[in-house]
Enzyme design. Structure first.
Site, mmCIF file in Angstrom:
data_model
loop_
_atom_site.group_PDB
_atom_site.id
_atom_site.type_symbol
_atom_site.label_atom_id
_atom_site.label_comp_id
_atom_site.label_asym_id
_atom_site.label_seq_id
_atom_site.Cartn_x
_atom_site.Cartn_y
_atom_site.Cartn_z
ATOM 1 C CD GLU A 1 -34.515 30.680 -15.102
ATOM 2 O OE1 GLU A 1 -34.603 31.875 -15.440
ATOM 3 O OE2 GLU A 1 -33.455 30.040 -15.106
ATOM 4 C CB CYS B 1 -29.564 30.736 -16.603
ATOM 5 S SG CYS B 1 -29.041 32.319 -17.274
ATOM 6 C CG ASN C 1 -32.035 31.399 -21.606
ATOM 7 O OD1 ASN C 1 -33.061 32.025 -21.875
ATOM 8 N ND2 ASN C 1 -31.246 31.738 -20.614
ATOM 9 C CD GLU C 2 -29.474 36.379 -20.951
ATOM 10 O OE1 GLU C 2 -28.654 36.032 -20.084
ATOM 11 O OE2 GLU C 2 -30.378 37.212 -20.743
HETATM 12 O O1 AHR Z 1 -34.518 35.997 -15.495
HETATM 13 C C1 AHR Z 1 -33.355 35.648 -14.823
HETATM 14 C C2 AHR Z 1 -32.239 35.270 -15.782
HETATM 15 O O2 AHR Z 1 -31.874 36.371 -16.556
HETATM 16 C C3 AHR Z 1 -32.579 34.222 -16.795
HETATM 17 O O3 AHR Z 1 -32.445 32.963 -16.295
HETATM 18 C C4 AHR Z 1 -31.594 34.469 -17.877
HETATM 19 O O4 AHR Z 1 -32.074 34.094 -19.143
HETATM 20 C C5 AHR Z 1 -31.292 35.940 -17.763
HETATM 21 O O5 AHR Z 1 -29.944 36.163 -17.699
#
Ligand code: AHR
Length: 669
Positions: A58, A256, A387-388
């Protein structure tokens, strides 16, 4: 923290297991008598997927811009919110309007701003200096490639480009007298030169000789030692660290940043293709995510875009795993959602991405890939939707994506989110919904204390053996707590991850992928800790956690075999954790053993099904007596693996598991 304290902190769970055992005298007696670990090499219990151990990338902590993307100039196209951020103008006599930021937003939507430098008096001195990303790392004797886009209506100006060390010395310079450009046309000018010294935090100074007016854009400086020597490429030392891991997959671009603070700044892969000057910059959500770690100069230039990510995956032999926005912005931020009846463009992005990666060169998007230099397909096999993300809003949107993708590309495996945590209502809801949908792969995230990792080495023992596979997509032991600035990549965290990973390996029929997160952090520009690999402008630093990841990955094997003591997997008993694989390609047995106690333990291995073992093997040990041990950038690492050859005598094998150690034993069968 010294050993004694560590025992207390780290092995609470083992204490509990011991207490339990004391109540079962008979069984305990057996356990003490029979210490052997029985390994049945001729009875594989699961295939280890080639994707098993991978990488989560990321653009966080200056991971891409200021990180693997080797561009040294910050804000090269003057598109940051503050157009001159990163630049300093100096002039001997201040003349109004001699340096202007022009904005042609109405006609040039993706790259509206440029700089106009007007020098009316030859005797004046006028310069612009770029500070780089926390300085520029410059290496002695290396070639540097400077370039810019420019317009020059009349001759008369020469540009002098100086590299300046942190102490103010010029350590490399070149001159450029650009040719006059006709009309409104932009041209590229470039010059290369060698530096005469190294500096960790240098800068680039451009001073103007003569008189005239020049328009400047995409002012760029790259080192020539990029990964595979590609112009405008990636930092080779950082990519080498990834290649050394032999990762099974690489997930990109996050995290994120896929979701964005709001939907307007979500990651859109189509905007990351083509000439870099046309790739529209957006803010990086880590710019302002943490009030305690503000990074106002953090933007995404997309010089590193989806084409480059796919190419990187190919270079390092990793299966590409792109993650796409599912029509939801980050739920920690605005939580904006796209109305369901307006989801089409998002779904189309997913379909088009598959065509971009795999399509014939005559298809619309296959042609774009080919035009960028890669006619062969990138062999995309999986893709993440969201993603999350969580909640019914996620499931509703996911169903639309899944239907459309599976209809057209049934062979593509989809990675789905189970939210932020490995338990709780949010997780339970998603886990049930996803399993009801027969999700291909469920992405689980756990940022937890080391104790959690020790206590959860059996997490997947009880998961359904059929149906959805698990992607342990983001995990890292937190020495303090999630998002605390005090988290350290210390040996205690790494060892607990190793213990947990034996449980992932043992359950390779359920867990098909796993990756530590986040991956990179710049020592002067991070927002989140812990991170697998720390860097500065010139150096990389492997954390103990990196070595754990690498050792699992390069010793992945092809099939899991049982490693049982008293018919039970070792997952904390006597402070030990163990797993074993065989490698069909090399004909080896690979045993991984983690000892989280202060006691050295000698463990006999009872290898069944292999005939009498003879010959040689290797023992790799990663250990420290200090729970708090960390590797410091620039210093010799205090936690790093050591290898030694071993000889198998009389067909017998034992593992000497040192205190607080991760040991890998490898023998030919
Ligand atoms: O790894 C850091 C963050 O943690 C990522 O962007 C997200 O997916 C998670 O909340």
């Amino acid at each position: 923290m010294r050993i004694k304290n560590w025992i207390t902190a780290l092995v609470l769970v083992i204490g509990a297991q011991r207490a339990d055992a004391q109540g079962k005298d008979a069984k305990r007696t057996v356990a003490l008598v029979n210490n052997d670990i029985v390994i049945k090499t001729n009875a594989p219990i699961a295939e280890v997927q080639p994707t098993m151990w991978g990488i989560f990338f990321e653009d966080i902590n200056l991971g891409a811009d200021g990180g693997i993307y080797a561009e040294l100039v910050k804000n090269r196209s003057f598109e940051f919110y503050e157009p001159m951020m990163g630049w300093k103008v100096r002039q001997s006599i201040f003349r109004e309007g001699s340096v202007l930021v022009l904005n042609r937003k109405e006609v040039a939507g993706t790259n509206p701003r440029f700089l106009r430098v007007r020098k009316s008096e030859p005797a004046d001195t006028l310069s612009i200096t770029n500070e780089g990303f926390r300085g520029m790392g410059i290496k002695k004797g290396l070639r540097y490639d400077f370039s810019l886009l420019y317009r020059l209506p009349a001759a008369g100006l020469t540009l002098h480009v100086d590299l300046v060390s942190s102490t103010g010395r010029v350590i490399g310079s070149a001159s450029l007298t650009p040719a006059v450009t006709p009309g409104e046309e932009w041209k590229k000018a470039a010059v290369s030169f060698n530096s005469t010294d190294s500096t960790l935090r240098g800068r680039m100074n451009i001073w103007f000789e003569g008189a005239g007016t020049i328009d400047m854009d995409i002012v760029s400086l790259f080192p020539s030692d990029t990964w595979k020597g590609r112009p405008g490429g990636m930092r080779a030392d950082m990519i080498q660290m990834l290649a050394d891991m032999k990762p099974g997959f690489i997930r990109f671009p996050g995290g994120c940043i896929v979701e964005g603070h709001d939907l307007s700044v979500r990651y859109q892969w189509k905007k990351t293709l083509g000439p870099v000057e046309d790739r529209q910059l957006i803010v990086n959500r880590w710019n302002y995510e943490f009030a305690h770690r503000p990074t106002p100069d953090y933007f995404q230039t997309f010089g590193l875009g989806f084409y480059e990510y796919f190419q990187l995956a190919e270079d390092i032999g990793a299966s590409p795993l792109p993650i796409l926005n599912c029509g939801m912005a980050c739920q920690f931020n605005t939580a904006e959602v796209v109305p369901l009846d307006q989801l089409d463009p998002y779904v189309q992005d997913a379909l088009d991405l598959i065509e971009f990666a795999n399509g014939d060169v005559n298809t619309k998007w296959g042609k774009v890939r080919s035009g960028m230099g890669h006619p062969a397909p990138f062999h995309l096999k999986m893709m993440g939707i969201g993603n999350e993300n969580w909640g019914p809003q996620y499931i509703e949107r996911l169903k639309v994506f899944t239907k459309a993708i599976k209809e057209k590309y049934p062979e593509i495996r989809l990675v789905n989110s189970s939210g932020t945590d490995p338990n709780g209502d949010r997780y339970d809801y998603l886990n049930k919904e996803l399993r009801d949908m027969h999700a291909d792969i469920i992405d689980e995230h756990y940022y937890r204390r080391p104790e959690w990792f020790l206590q959860n080495a059996r997490r997947y023992d009880s998961f359904p053996r059929n149906g959805s596979r698990i992607f342990a997509g983001e995990y890292a032991a937190q020495s303090d707590r999630t998002v605390s600035v005090y988290n350290k990549n210390n040996w205690q965290t790494a060892l607990s991850e190793a213990a947990f990973m034996t449980g992932l390996e043992r359950n390779a029929d359920v867990v098909s992928m796993a990756s530590y997160a986040p991956l990179f952090a710049h020592v002067d520009g991070w927002q989140w800790t812990p991170d697998l690999i720390w860097v500065d402008n010139l150096r990389v630093n492997a954390t103990p956690n990196y070595y754990v990841q690498k050792l699992f990955s390069v010793n992945k094997g092809t099939h899991v075999v049982s490693a049982l003591r008293n018919k039970k997997a070792l997952a904390g008993e006597d402070s030990l954790y163990a797993s074993a694989v065989i490698d069909d390609a090399t004909g080896e047995l690979i045993v991984k053993m983690v000892n989280v106690s202060a006691k050295a333990q000698t463990i006999p291995l009872n290898i069944e099904g292999a005939g009498k073992l003879t010959g040689k093997g290797t023992l790799t040990v990663l250990r420290s007596d200090e729970a708090a041990a960390v590797n410091i950038i620039g210093d010799t690492p205090v936690v790093s693996p050591s290898d030694k050859d071993i000889t198998v005598k009389n067909g017998k094998l034992t593992v000497d598991a040192s205190p607080y150690s991760f040991t890998i034993l490898k023998v030919k069968l």
